[in-house]
Design a protein around this motif. Structure first.
Motif, PDB file in Angstrom:
ATOM      1  N   SER A  91       0.825  -1.210   0.000  1.00 32.28           N
ATOM      2  CA  SER A  91       0.000   0.000   0.000  1.00 32.28           C
ATOM      3  C   SER A  91       0.859   1.259   0.000  1.00 32.28           C
ATOM      4  O   SER A  91       0.358   2.343  -0.293  1.00 32.28           O
ATOM      5  N   GLN A  98       1.082  -0.512  -7.743  1.00 32.31           N
ATOM      6  CA  GLN A  98      -0.335  -0.761  -7.469  1.00 32.31           C
ATOM      7  C   GLN A  98      -1.029  -1.276  -8.736  1.00 32.31           C
ATOM      8  O   GLN A  98      -1.829  -2.201  -8.683  1.00 32.31           O
ATOM      9  N   TYR A 151      -6.801  -7.509  -1.144  1.00 32.49           N
ATOM     10  CA  TYR A 151      -6.023  -6.282  -1.341  1.00 32.49           C
ATOM     11  C   TYR A 151      -6.572  -5.477  -2.528  1.00 32.49           C
ATOM     12  O   TYR A 151      -6.773  -4.266  -2.429  1.00 32.49           O
ATOM     13  N   TRP A 154      -9.780  -3.797  -1.632  1.00 30.22           N
ATOM     14  CA  TRP A 154      -9.498  -2.669  -0.740  1.00 30.22           C
ATOM     15  C   TRP A 154      -9.015  -1.457  -1.544  1.00 30.22           C
ATOM     16  O   TRP A 154      -9.461  -0.336  -1.331  1.00 30.22           O
ATOM     17  N   ILE A 155      -8.131  -1.681  -2.507  1.00 29.77           N
ATOM     18  CA  ILE A 155      -7.639  -0.601  -3.382  1.00 29.77           C
ATOM     19  C   ILE A 155      -8.796  -0.063  -4.217  1.00 29.77           C
ATOM     20  O   ILE A 155      -8.992   1.149  -4.329  1.00 29.77           O
ATOM     21  N   LYS A 159      -9.300   2.400  -0.421  1.00 27.90           N
ATOM     22  CA  LYS A 159      -8.636   2.267   0.885  1.00 27.90           C
ATOM     23  C   LYS A 159      -9.443   2.949   1.998  1.00 27.90           C
ATOM     24  O   LYS A 159      -8.889   3.590   2.880  1.00 27.90           O
ATOM     25  N   ILE A 163      -5.622   0.618   7.442  1.00 33.11           N
ATOM     26  CA  ILE A 163      -4.729  -0.526   7.245  1.00 33.11           C
ATOM     27  C   ILE A 163      -4.966  -1.552   8.350  1.00 33.11           C
ATOM     28  O   ILE A 163      -4.976  -2.753   8.092  1.00 33.11           O
TER      29      ILE A 163
END
Length: 181
Positions: A91, A98, A151, A154-155, A159, A163
């Motif tokens: 992250s 990314q 992940y 989440w991106i 976000k 975290i």
């Protein structure tokens, strides 16, 4: 290294990073890269034989840096600790990393990173070494794809979870399943 050579190589690399964030990997060519970097194609070939060599250099660098970070974790670490490192490490990477992790056109490159990282982990006193190759492949597939899919989501969601929240939730799901929540 000659300063001009260093500047040219940096221009190639920076242009490539920029192109990764906007272009599918299969559409990045030497011509498109050199046009955007405003250098001659012959100049590119002084540094790289092919575009694949440039890609390989980037993937190797991403992989090596991630492996160095995992090597700093204690031996016999828990899944939770390794998972936290994964989320925190990736992250905080540049946008092009990314994109390699999250954009479907880059899945093959992403898989290469995690295959190499997993093989490196197995070279240590890894708990999965005792299993057959076939079981190791299934464990790696489960662990890598589940972690990576969480992940990616989440991106994709911007976000919005902290975290700590995403690490806690992903640890709970991966280690104990959906019925644990």
């Amino acid at each position: 290294m000659d300063l001009r050579v260093k500047r040219t190589k940096t221009a190639i690399q920076n242009t490539f990073k920029e192109m990764i964030t906007t272009t599918d990997i299969h559409k990045i060519t030497v011509k498109s890269l050199t046009d955007k970097a405003m250098i001659n194609r012959k100049t590119f070939y002084l540094h790289y034989e092919t575009i694949e060599d440039l890609i390989r250099e980037f993937i190797d660098e991403i992989t090596e840096n991630y492996i160095k970070a995992t090597d700093e974790l204690p031996q016999g670490r828990s899944h939770e600790v390794a998972n936290r490192l994964f989320f925190e490490y990736f992250s905080n990477q540049e946008e092009y990393v990314q994109r390699i992790l999250c954009y479907p056109a880059y899945n093959e490159l992403c898989n290469t990173i995690f295959d190499k990282a997993y093989l490196h982990a197995l070279s240590d006193d890894h708990p999965y070494r005792k299993f057959s190759k076939e079981k190791q492949n299934i464990i790696k597939t489960y662990y890598c794809s589940t972690t990576l899919d969480i992940y990616r989501q989440w991106i994709k969601d911007g976000k919005k979870m902290s975290i700590d929240e995403i690490v806690e939730l992903s640890n709970q799901l991966i280690c104990y399943g959906v019925t644990s929540i």
